[in-house]
Design a protein around this motif. Structure first.
Motif, short mmCIF file in Angstrom:
data_model
loop_
_atom_site.label_atom_id
_atom_site.label_comp_id
_atom_site.label_asym_id
_atom_site.label_seq_id
_atom_site.Cartn_x
_atom_site.Cartn_y
_atom_site.Cartn_z
N ALA A 59 0.83 -1.21 0.00
CA ALA A 59 0.00 0.00 0.00
C ALA A 59 0.86 1.25 0.00
CB ALA A 59 -0.93 -0.01 1.21
N VAL A 60 1.94 1.23 0.79
CA VAL A 60 2.84 2.38 0.88
C VAL A 60 3.56 2.60 -0.46
CG1 VAL A 60 4.96 3.20 1.98
CG2 VAL A 60 3.15 2.18 3.36
N LYS A 116 2.51 1.74 -3.42
CA LYS A 116 1.55 2.21 -4.41
C LYS A 116 1.37 3.72 -4.31
CE LYS A 116 -3.19 1.59 -6.02
NZ LYS A 116 -4.53 1.01 -5.72
N ASP A 117 1.48 4.25 -3.10
CA ASP A 117 1.33 5.69 -2.90
C ASP A 117 2.57 6.48 -3.32
OD1 ASP A 117 -1.22 5.45 -1.93
OD2 ASP A 117 -0.63 5.44 0.17
N TYR A 147 5.73 6.32 -1.95
CA TYR A 147 6.74 6.62 -0.94
C TYR A 147 7.98 5.76 -1.12
CZ TYR A 147 3.03 9.10 1.56
OH TYR A 147 2.03 9.96 1.90
N SER A 198 -2.02 4.52 4.67
CA SER A 198 -1.91 5.40 3.51
C SER A 198 -2.36 6.82 3.85
CB SER A 198 -2.76 4.84 2.36
OG SER A 198 -2.75 5.71 1.25
N GLU A 199 -3.51 6.94 4.52
CA GLU A 199 -4.02 8.26 4.88
C GLU A 199 -3.17 8.91 5.98
OE1 GLU A 199 -8.16 7.96 5.84
OE2 GLU A 199 -8.72 7.26 3.84
N LYS A 237 0.04 10.40 4.56
CA LYS A 237 -0.27 11.66 3.87
C LYS A 237 -0.38 12.81 4.87
CE LYS A 237 -3.46 13.75 0.54
NZ LYS A 237 -4.68 13.54 -0.28
#
Length: 222
Positions: free
Chosen positions: A6-7, A9-10, A12, A103-104, A107
């Protein structure tokens, strides 16, 4: 590995340390974390391991107070308030299913904002512990990125009694309807079962066998 996916994909920059597989003690783990020159450290812990996780967090904070530390996993999911009270070097706890929450949260951290409106997060503000509402579970587990196994030391995952060569874990569902007193499943995944589709599972198996050349698979559904 799911959180790592997940990280990544964002977008980072991501580094992974499996201290247990690499047989690292607390000092070696802390040194390895510091060497990676990171802004945020995420740690997972069951209840038997949470005191070790807290020692790592404390030592990391002592060397680099600016690093933000997130604890997730069954212990934090079961007792988010108590976890923050007991372990003062943690900046955040993530409770429940973590992919969207982390993920949120990242951010918010990158924007220097407090995560007041992020479900599934506990944190401190001016000494006060704040526990946000629970996050709803991801309804369709087929939408979740496959675990990021390639960032992990797969050559270390051995079980000679059962397998010749390395093995990996695959979960074809999340959750369990039962409430055994020794099990942390409900704390993280809830008390119902969400099944992945056969097609989605086969796609993951193809990645494991063809791209990572891992031939042994242990299905780890609760």
């Amino acid at each position: 590995a799911y959180i790592a996916a997940a990280v990544k994909k964002d977008g980072y920059d991501l580094k992974v340390l499996d201290a247990e597989a690499l047989n690292l003690g607390i000092k070696e783990s802390v040194d390895a974390v510091i060497e990676k020159n990171i802004d945020v450290l995420g740690i997972t812990a069951t209840t038997p391991l949470v005191s070790i996780a807290s020692e790592i967090a404390k030592a990391v904070k002592k060397k680099h107070p600016s690093i933000k530390i997130i604890l997730g996993g069954p212990h934090a999911s079961s007792m988010p308030t108590e976890t923050l009270k007991q372990f003062e070097d943690l900046d955040y706890v993530v409770f429940g299913e973590g992919e969207v929450t982390v993920s949120e949260l990242l951010k918010a951290i990158s924007q220097d904002k407090e995560p007041y409106d992020i479900a599934g997060v506990g944190f401190r503000n001016k000494g006060k512990i704040i526990i946000n509402k629970k996050r709803e579970f991801i309804k369709n587990p087929d939408t979740i990125e496959f675990p990021l196994r390639e960032f992990f030391p797969n050559e270390k995952y051995l079980d000679p009694q059962n397998f010749s060569g390395v093995y990996t874990l695959v979960a074809t569902s999340r959750g369990c309807p039962y409430q055994c007193i020794f099990c942390g499943s409900a704390a993280v995944w809830g008390k119902s079962v969400r099944f992945r589709s056969p097609e989605n599972i086969l796609d993951e198996l193809e990645v494991i066998v063809k791209e990572l050349n891992i031939r042994n698979i242990y299905f780890t559904d609760d």
